[in-house]
Design a protein around this motif. Structure first.
Motif, PDB file in Angstrom:
ATOM      1  N   LEU A   5       0.818  -1.220   0.000  1.00  8.93           N
ATOM      2  CA  LEU A   5       0.000   0.000   0.000  1.00  8.93           C
ATOM      3  C   LEU A   5       0.851   1.269   0.000  1.00  8.93           C
ATOM      4  CD1 LEU A   5      -2.544  -1.153   2.753  1.00  8.93           C
ATOM      5  CD2 LEU A   5      -2.972  -1.112   0.302  1.00  8.93           C
ATOM      6  N   ASP A   6       1.976   1.219   0.705  1.00 13.92           N
ATOM      7  CA  ASP A   6       2.805   2.419   0.853  1.00 13.92           C
ATOM      8  C   ASP A   6       4.177   2.193   0.208  1.00 13.92           C
ATOM      9  OD1 ASP A   6       4.102   4.679   1.586  1.00 13.92           O
ATOM     10  OD2 ASP A   6       4.066   4.316   3.748  1.00 13.92           O
ATOM     11  N   PHE A   7       4.469   3.017  -0.803  1.00 18.17           N
ATOM     12  CA  PHE A   7       5.722   2.822  -1.539  1.00 18.17           C
ATOM     13  C   PHE A   7       6.678   4.008  -1.319  1.00 18.17           C
ATOM     14  CE2 PHE A   7       2.239   0.629  -3.549  1.00 18.17           C
ATOM     15  CZ  PHE A   7       2.740  -0.647  -3.739  1.00 18.17           C
ATOM     16  N   ALA A   8       6.511   4.663  -0.180  1.00 20.97           N
ATOM     17  CA  ALA A   8       7.317   5.865   0.087  1.00 20.97           C
ATOM     18  C   ALA A   8       8.799   5.534   0.223  1.00 20.97           C
ATOM     19  CB  ALA A   8       6.812   6.550   1.350  1.00 20.97           C
ATOM     20  N   ASP A   9       9.101   4.422   0.861  1.00 16.91           N
ATOM     21  CA  ASP A   9      10.495   4.058   1.092  1.00 16.91           C
ATOM     22  C   ASP A   9      11.080   3.424  -0.171  1.00 16.91           C
ATOM     23  OD1 ASP A   9      12.928   3.215   1.904  1.00 16.91           O
ATOM     24  OD2 ASP A   9      12.241   2.079   3.657  1.00 16.91           O
ATOM     25  N   PHE A  58      -0.807  -2.786 -15.073  1.00 22.01           N
ATOM     26  CA  PHE A  58       0.629  -2.888 -14.773  1.00 22.01           C
ATOM     27  C   PHE A  58       1.284  -1.503 -14.834  1.00 22.01           C
ATOM     28  CE2 PHE A  58       5.094  -3.643 -15.971  1.00 22.01           C
ATOM     29  CZ  PHE A  58       5.469  -4.421 -14.893  1.00 22.01           C
ATOM     30  N   ARG A  59       0.913  -0.763 -15.867  1.00 19.56           N
ATOM     31  CA  ARG A  59       1.479   0.580 -16.016  1.00 19.56           C
ATOM     32  C   ARG A  59       1.107   1.442 -14.804  1.00 19.56           C
ATOM     33  NH1 ARG A  59       1.010   5.503 -17.380  1.00 19.56           N
ATOM     34  NH2 ARG A  59       2.606   6.464 -18.664  1.00 19.56           N
ATOM     35  N   GLN A  60      -0.157   1.338 -14.407  1.00 15.21           N
ATOM     36  CA  GLN A  60      -0.616   2.111 -13.250  1.00 15.21           C
ATOM     37  C   GLN A  60       0.087   1.650 -11.972  1.00 15.21           C
ATOM     38  OE1 GLN A  60      -4.783   1.615 -12.270  1.00 15.21           O
ATOM     39  NE2 GLN A  60      -4.967   3.740 -11.594  1.00 15.21           N
ATOM     40  N   VAL A 105       3.708   3.105 -12.209  1.00 15.09           N
ATOM     41  CA  VAL A 105       3.816   4.574 -12.201  1.00 15.09           C
ATOM     42  C   VAL A 105       3.097   5.187 -10.995  1.00 15.09           C
ATOM     43  CG1 VAL A 105       3.274   6.686 -13.481  1.00 15.09           C
ATOM     44  CG2 VAL A 105       4.066   4.650 -14.710  1.00 15.09           C
ATOM     45  N   GLU A 106       1.822   4.866 -10.829  1.00 18.74           N
ATOM     46  CA  GLU A 106       1.024   5.567  -9.807  1.00 18.74           C
ATOM     47  C   GLU A 106       1.196   4.988  -8.398  1.00 18.74           C
ATOM     48  OE1 GLU A 106      -3.011   6.216 -11.041  1.00 18.74           O
ATOM     49  OE2 GLU A 106      -2.396   6.855 -13.044  1.00 18.74           O
ATOM     50  N   PHE A 107       1.521   3.698  -8.321  1.00 18.36           N
ATOM     51  CA  PHE A 107       1.718   3.111  -6.988  1.00 18.36           C
ATOM     52  C   PHE A 107       3.200   3.160  -6.617  1.00 18.36           C
ATOM     53  CE2 PHE A 107      -2.395   1.519  -8.199  1.00 18.36           C
ATOM     54  CZ  PHE A 107      -3.103   1.422  -7.018  1.00 18.36           C
ATOM     55  N   ASN A 116       3.384   6.796  -5.455  1.00 17.99           N
ATOM     56  CA  ASN A 116       2.799   6.481  -4.140  1.00 17.99           C
ATOM     57  C   ASN A 116       1.451   7.187  -3.926  1.00 17.99           C
ATOM     58  OD1 ASN A 116       2.778   5.141  -1.692  1.00 17.99           O
ATOM     59  ND2 ASN A 116       3.874   6.759  -0.615  1.00 17.99           N
ATOM     60  N   ARG A 117       0.623   7.139  -4.920  1.00 17.15           N
ATOM     61  CA  ARG A 117      -0.614   7.936  -4.901  1.00 17.15           C
ATOM     62  C   ARG A 117      -1.658   7.429  -3.906  1.00 17.15           C
ATOM     63  NH1 ARG A 117      -2.297   9.947 -10.916  1.00 17.15           N
ATOM     64  NH2 ARG A 117      -0.276  10.753 -11.535  1.00 17.15           N
ATOM     65  N   LEU A 118      -1.686   6.128  -3.667  1.00 19.91           N
ATOM     66  CA  LEU A 118      -2.714   5.610  -2.750  1.00 19.91           C
ATOM     67  C   LEU A 118      -2.493   6.174  -1.346  1.00 19.91           C
ATOM     68  CD1 LEU A 118      -5.125   3.765  -2.171  1.00 19.91           C
ATOM     69  CD2 LEU A 118      -3.540   1.881  -1.844  1.00 19.91           C
ATOM     70  N   MET A 119      -1.247   6.164  -0.899  1.00 18.43           N
ATOM     71  CA  MET A 119      -0.953   6.668   0.445  1.00 18.43           C
ATOM     72  C   MET A 119      -1.163   8.170   0.546  1.00 18.43           C
ATOM     73  SD  MET A 119      -0.212   4.779   2.983  1.00 18.43           S
ATOM     74  CE  MET A 119       0.928   5.450   4.159  1.00 18.43           C
TER      75      MET A 119
END
Lengths: 370, 152
Positions: free
Chosen positions: A184-188, A271-273, A276-278, A282-285
């Protein structure tokens, strides 16, 4: 006893060891021959079930109850797996099946199979899977079970999809949400090789999707195996070789191998989303992931949440799940760290002794009919 | 069977010793490789590898697609794109059907709950005797069905 040195060397003992080794090799050769002749196919996903709904490639299954009506839980449980592997991992083999365990505990279990996307499905993204298709499967389950309220369990990317659903459809009857190893969180950006691989400018995601439509399961599988190359490409097969004389181990290995090698293509747009977006943005977080023209905000989640992470998960590092707990709006939420890896968390003897009873214990208290 | 082992080494079990050495080496190799794949250099290498593969396959794939499309057109057969488009339209029809089924279920549910609900008690009205006689031989209208059901 014939010995040259009683403390260190014993010819008889050595002969015995050699005999044992030859015996093992004999049995192993027989097993190898059977494997080569395809006489040791291990069937996975054997718990009796019926298909109750289908849409495009998707199918919804209902597992036949195995307990008397008075012992059954009040609301059904829907299982949702990732887009990139078959959901049969929920129901691997008799005796090693989460589904079998839960059905015996009196749960009314439904399982969603996303199916294998074709080129016509290449434009489906996470909005389609979370907001367009999943709610329809939920609706079919509600119709079939007669219960508006339900629980849902998402695993890996399936957990991401169910989280988005819970945030976007908080009033659709979802009472309990179980997340298993949820990315869910790809900040790191230092957490795990995936983050490094997918964030590099050399990774030409657009060209990959343009050429393949959907990213082949083989590429996904290769990527997953490259996270631990020696374990996956060498030690895994040595484990089989070392245990060729042990039928139980061989069958267990075959079952897991059948599931692992049965990869599913990742729909191109999704897959692209995902990359890129996750992974990258990190758009969900950050609540900037837009669906239906509005941001997906985990603060909107009302269902009780059990977030299960695995301490040895090398695919979804723990930090990708744990920090999301602060963002989830539910009043009743629990983070549970279990022993195991990304898949081992839910499969194997450790899972049946530790993870399944924990999930059952948490869910049983929240599954009574109101 | 011998129990003569020293630090995991059993002089009477050459296969076991070989396995122990093998596993120790593999463990070290595995740790090294796991560290290696978690580096920027490896990430760039794997990205370049994919990029090279895609760059090499793109012209070939484009050419094959172009020729195949021409060939299929000459044979009066639908192209891949046309079949894909057709499949997409079928999915849209399926989606519509699924929604229609859900709406139909809702309508049926509403009818059932209406049928099961107790009918409002009609205000007492003195009926004209001739009207009662006239209605006796005719089929009953839909609305009294509810009250009939509730009295059962």
């Amino acid at each position: 006893m014939t010995t040259s040195s009683a403390a260190s060397f014993d010819v008889e003992a050595m002969n015995q060891k050699l005999y044992e080794e030859l015996q093992r090799l004999g049995k192993g050769t027989e097993t190898m021959a059977n494997l080569a002749a395809n006489r040791m196919n291990v069937r996975i996903g054997q718990t009796p079930k019926e298909q109750i709904w289908a849409l495009n490639k998707m199918r919804l299954f209902h597992f036949y109850p195995q307990t008397p009506p008075e012992q059954r839980k009040g609301i059904p449980l829907l299982l949702v797996f990732a887009l990139i592997n078959r959901p049969d991992i929920f129901d691997l083999r008799p005796g090693n099946s989460f589904v079998e365990h839960m059905v015996r505990q009196g749960y009314d279990i439904y399982m969603l199979d996303w199916g294998r996307p074709g080129p016509e499905d290449k434009h489906y993204d996470f909005e389609d899977y979370s907001i367009k298709f999943l709610p329809r499967a939920v609706r079919a389950m509600q119709r079939h079970s007669g219960s508006r309220e339900f629980s849902m369990c998402g695993w890996c990317i399936g957990a991401t999809i169910t989280t988005i659903y819970a945030a976007m459809r908080p009033d659709d009857g979802l009472r309990n949400l179980i997340l298993l190893t949820a990315p869910l969180d790809f900040a790191d950006k230092e957490a795990g090789p995936y983050n490094k691989w997918l964030n590099t400018e050399f990774y030409n995601i657009d060209e990959l999707v343009r050429q393949y439509d959907n990213v082949p399961g083989e590429i996904i599988d290769y990527g997953a195996k490259m996270l631990k190359p020696v374990e996956n490409f060498v030690m895994n097969y040595l484990k089989l070789w070392d245990n060729l004389d042990n039928k139980a181990v061989v069958e267990s290995w075959l079952a897991m191998n059948t599931w692992v090698t049965d990869g599913v293509d990742f729909p191109g747009a999704a897959f692209r989303q995902w990359v890129v977006e996750f992974f990258r943005e990190n758009r969900l977080m950050e609540a900037t992931l837009m669906m239906e023209g509005r941001p997906v905000d985990m603060k909107n989640i009302k269902a009780s949440v059990l977030n299960v992470i695995a301490d040895k998960d090398h695919i979804v590092p723990n930090c990708q799940s744990t920090t999301a707990m602060d963002k989830i709006g539910s009043k009743d939420k629990l983070l549970l760290e279990m022993r195991g890896g990304h898949i081992g968390l839910m499969v194997g003897s450790g899972a049946s002794k530790r993870t399944w009873p924990q999930i059952d214990g948490w869910l049983a208290k929240r599954s009574e009919s109101k | 069977m011998s129990q003569n082992t020293t630090g995991g080494f059993d002089p009477n079990d050459p296969f076991g010793n070989w396995r122990t050495i093998r596993d120790a080496n593999l463990d070290a190799w595995a740790k090294g490789m796991t560290s290696l794949v978690n580096t920027e250099v490896f990430a760039k290498a794997i990205g370049l590898q994919l990029d090279t593969l895609l760059a090499a396959s793109a012209p070939v794939q484009d050419m094959v697609n172009q020729h195949m499309e021409t060939y299929l057109a000459k044979m009066s057969m639908p192209s891949r794109g046309e079949v894909v488009s057709l499949a997409g339209r079928l999915t849209n029809i399926e989606l519509r059907l699924d929604d229609m089924q859900a709406q139909l279920d809702e309508v049926l549910e509403a009818i059932r709950s209406l049928a099961a609900a107790p009918a409002p008690v009609p205000a007492a009205q003195p009926a004209a005797p001739e009207a009662e006689e006239a209605a006796a031989g005719e089929p009953k209208p839909a609305t009294p069905r509810r009250s009939r059901k509730t009295t059962e």
